[in-house]
Write a protein that holds these residues in place. Structure first.
Motif, PDB file in Angstrom:
ATOM      1  N   MET A 226       0.818  -1.211   0.000  1.00  0.00           N
ATOM      2  CA  MET A 226       0.000   0.000   0.000  1.00  0.00           C
ATOM      3  C   MET A 226       0.856   1.267   0.000  1.00  0.00           C
ATOM      4  O   MET A 226       0.333   2.350  -0.112  1.00  0.00           O
ATOM      5  N   ARG A 227       2.166   1.091   0.107  1.00  0.00           N
ATOM      6  CA  ARG A 227       3.058   2.249   0.165  1.00  0.00           C
ATOM      7  C   ARG A 227       2.849   3.180  -1.025  1.00  0.00           C
ATOM      8  O   ARG A 227       2.825   4.397  -0.876  1.00  0.00           O
ATOM      9  N   HIS A 228       2.702   2.641  -2.222  1.00  0.00           N
ATOM     10  CA  HIS A 228       2.540   3.477  -3.411  1.00  0.00           C
ATOM     11  C   HIS A 228       1.256   4.291  -3.358  1.00  0.00           C
ATOM     12  O   HIS A 228       1.217   5.438  -3.784  1.00  0.00           O
ATOM     13  N   VAL A 229       0.190   3.733  -2.797  1.00  0.00           N
ATOM     14  CA  VAL A 229      -1.074   4.459  -2.676  1.00  0.00           C
ATOM     15  C   VAL A 229      -0.928   5.572  -1.642  1.00  0.00           C
ATOM     16  O   VAL A 229      -1.353   6.711  -1.867  1.00  0.00           O
ATOM     17  N   ILE A 230      -0.299   5.254  -0.520  1.00  0.00           N
ATOM     18  CA  ILE A 230      -0.069   6.264   0.520  1.00  0.00           C
ATOM     19  C   ILE A 230       0.770   7.414  -0.043  1.00  0.00           C
ATOM     20  O   ILE A 230       0.436   8.588   0.141  1.00  0.00           O
ATOM     21  N   ASP A 231       1.850   7.071  -0.740  1.00  0.00           N
ATOM     22  CA  ASP A 231       2.733   8.098  -1.306  1.00  0.00           C
ATOM     23  C   ASP A 231       1.993   8.989  -2.300  1.00  0.00           C
ATOM     24  O   ASP A 231       2.147  10.212  -2.286  1.00  0.00           O
ATOM     25  N   LEU A 232       1.185   8.391  -3.171  1.00  0.00           N
ATOM     26  CA  LEU A 232       0.426   9.192  -4.134  1.00  0.00           C
ATOM     27  C   LEU A 232      -0.526  10.156  -3.433  1.00  0.00           C
ATOM     28  O   LEU A 232      -0.636  11.323  -3.807  1.00  0.00           O
ATOM     29  N   CYS A 233      -1.209   9.672  -2.411  1.00  0.00           N
ATOM     30  CA  CYS A 233      -2.154  10.527  -1.686  1.00  0.00           C
ATOM     31  C   CYS A 233      -1.438  11.646  -0.934  1.00  0.00           C
ATOM     32  O   CYS A 233      -1.899  12.781  -0.927  1.00  0.00           O
ATOM     33  N   GLN A 234      -0.316  11.336  -0.320  1.00  0.00           N
ATOM     34  CA  GLN A 234       0.424  12.354   0.427  1.00  0.00           C
ATOM     35  C   GLN A 234       1.102  13.357  -0.489  1.00  0.00           C
ATOM     36  O   GLN A 234       1.262  14.523  -0.128  1.00  0.00           O
ATOM     37  N   GLU A 235       1.500  12.909  -1.675  1.00  0.00           N
ATOM     38  CA  GLU A 235       2.155  13.777  -2.646  1.00  0.00           C
ATOM     39  C   GLU A 235       1.217  14.898  -3.092  1.00  0.00           C
ATOM     40  O   GLU A 235       1.652  16.020  -3.332  1.00  0.00           O
ATOM     41  N   GLY A 236      -0.065  14.575  -3.217  1.00  0.00           N
ATOM     42  CA  GLY A 236      -1.050  15.585  -3.541  1.00  0.00           C
ATOM     43  C   GLY A 236      -1.277  15.835  -5.018  1.00  0.00           C
ATOM     44  O   GLY A 236      -2.229  16.503  -5.383  1.00  0.00           O
ATOM     45  N   LEU A 237      -0.423  15.319  -5.886  1.00  0.00           N
ATOM     46  CA  LEU A 237      -0.610  15.545  -7.317  1.00  0.00           C
ATOM     47  C   LEU A 237      -1.674  14.623  -7.893  1.00  0.00           C
ATOM     48  O   LEU A 237      -2.453  15.021  -8.748  1.00  0.00           O
ATOM     49  N   TYR A 238      -1.679  13.378  -7.454  1.00  0.00           N
ATOM     50  CA  TYR A 238      -2.622  12.381  -7.937  1.00  0.00           C
ATOM     51  C   TYR A 238      -3.202  11.659  -6.740  1.00  0.00           C
ATOM     52  O   TYR A 238      -2.485  11.308  -5.822  1.00  0.00           O
ATOM     53  N   ARG A 239      -4.493  11.451  -6.766  1.00  0.00           N
ATOM     54  CA  ARG A 239      -5.142  10.663  -5.727  1.00  0.00           C
ATOM     55  C   ARG A 239      -5.919   9.569  -6.427  1.00  0.00           C
ATOM     56  O   ARG A 239      -6.872   9.839  -7.150  1.00  0.00           O
ATOM     57  N   PRO A 240      -5.505   8.321  -6.240  1.00  0.00           N
ATOM     58  CA  PRO A 240      -6.251   7.246  -6.889  1.00  0.00           C
ATOM     59  C   PRO A 240      -7.658   7.146  -6.305  1.00  0.00           C
ATOM     60  O   PRO A 240      -7.870   7.386  -5.115  1.00  0.00           O
ATOM     61  N   ASP A 241      -8.607   6.814  -7.139  1.00  0.00           N
ATOM     62  CA  ASP A 241      -9.980   6.581  -6.681  1.00  0.00           C
ATOM     63  C   ASP A 241     -10.127   5.166  -6.136  1.00  0.00           C
ATOM     64  O   ASP A 241     -10.939   4.914  -5.268  1.00  0.00           O
ATOM     65  N   ILE A 242      -9.339   4.253  -6.701  1.00  0.00           N
ATOM     66  CA  ILE A 242      -9.465   2.831  -6.407  1.00  0.00           C
ATOM     67  C   ILE A 242      -8.076   2.248  -6.158  1.00  0.00           C
ATOM     68  O   ILE A 242      -7.120   2.634  -6.818  1.00  0.00           O
ATOM     69  N   ALA A 243      -7.983   1.329  -5.213  1.00  0.00           N
ATOM     70  CA  ALA A 243      -6.744   0.579  -4.993  1.00  0.00           C
ATOM     71  C   ALA A 243      -7.098  -0.901  -4.901  1.00  0.00           C
ATOM     72  O   ALA A 243      -8.065  -1.282  -4.245  1.00  0.00           O
ATOM     73  N   THR A 244      -6.321  -1.720  -5.548  1.00  0.00           N
ATOM     74  CA  THR A 244      -6.576  -3.156  -5.590  1.00  0.00           C
ATOM     75  C   THR A 244      -5.963  -3.857  -4.389  1.00  0.00           C
ATOM     76  O   THR A 244      -4.819  -3.602  -4.027  1.00  0.00           O
ATOM     77  N   LEU A 245      -6.748  -4.723  -3.802  1.00  0.00           N
ATOM     78  CA  LEU A 245      -6.273  -5.637  -2.774  1.00  0.00           C
ATOM     79  C   LEU A 245      -6.518  -7.050  -3.290  1.00  0.00           C
ATOM     80  O   LEU A 245      -7.666  -7.450  -3.496  1.00  0.00           O
ATOM     81  N   ASP A 246      -5.460  -7.788  -3.560  1.00  0.00           N
ATOM     82  CA  ASP A 246      -5.588  -9.172  -4.014  1.00  0.00           C
ATOM     83  C   ASP A 246      -5.900 -10.034  -2.806  1.00  0.00           C
ATOM     84  O   ASP A 246      -5.116 -10.114  -1.865  1.00  0.00           O
TER      85      ASP A 246
END
Length: 183
Positions: free
Chosen positions: A1-21
């Motif tokens: 989940m690190r990549h999702v956290i980083d994207l959200c904290q970065e502020g440029l891109y916020r994913p709407d969806i994240a996959t959990l296998d």
């Protein structure tokens, strides 16, 4: 989940969806495995909730589906989808009275979808329409025709042709966002 956290904290891109296998699996015939434990999935769902990102819970077998249902009971916000992922052979196990392809597998209050990879990808688009599921065209290293790899745009266009030929419709981005309750 690190990549999702980083994207959200970065502020440029916020994913709407994240996959959990929702299950551990082996990759190919090498010595690589992906391990996804119940505690990891619960933690990942919590991270998604904290970040305002909807989870997409990927189901590879009916044991995974059982766990998705358990997570929803435990309060995981209903995921965007619980897609049933079919591999090359499209075999569906029959445990706990349901198969991954019978349309009776979805967790309550979840949109559900399905997709396949490789040579069975487009036949499975048609099957998804018949089952009333959302379907996806996956990019990556999917074969298009006669051993040629396809771009995502080519796969989407071919899937759209199949869907519309069957009398179903492809949602616009805005319609999909509304159906999936994305912000």
């Amino acid at each position: 989940m690190r990549h999702v956290i980083d994207l959200c904290q970065e502020g440029l891109y916020r994913p709407d969806i994240a996959t959990l296998d929702c299950g551990s699996l082996n990759f190919g015939d090498g010595n690589r495995a992906y391990v996804s434990t119940p505690n990891y999935l619960r933690q990942g769902a919590g991270i998604c909730k904290d970040l305002g990102v909807k989870p997409e819970l990927e189901v590879f077998d009916t044991g995974n589906l059982w766990f998705v249902r358990q997570m929803v009971k435990e309060g995981c916000s209903p995921p965007v989808t619980d897609p049933i992922v079919h591999g090359h052979s499209l075999r569906c196990s029959r445990r706990r009275g349901a198969s991954a392809g019978d349309g009776q597998h979805s967790a309550e209050n979840c949109n559900w979808g399905t997709f396949a990879i490789s040579r069975m990808q487009m036949p499975w688009v048609a099957q998804a329409v018949l089952l009333g599921a959302m379907c996806a065209s996956t990019g990556g290293q999917s074969l298009f025709e006669q051993g040629v790899y396809a771009s995502n745009a080519q796969l989407v266009e071919k899937a759209r042709t199949i869907i519309e030929a069957m009398g179903a419709r492809v949602l616009t981005a805005a319609q999909a966002r509304e159906k999936l309750q994305l912000r």
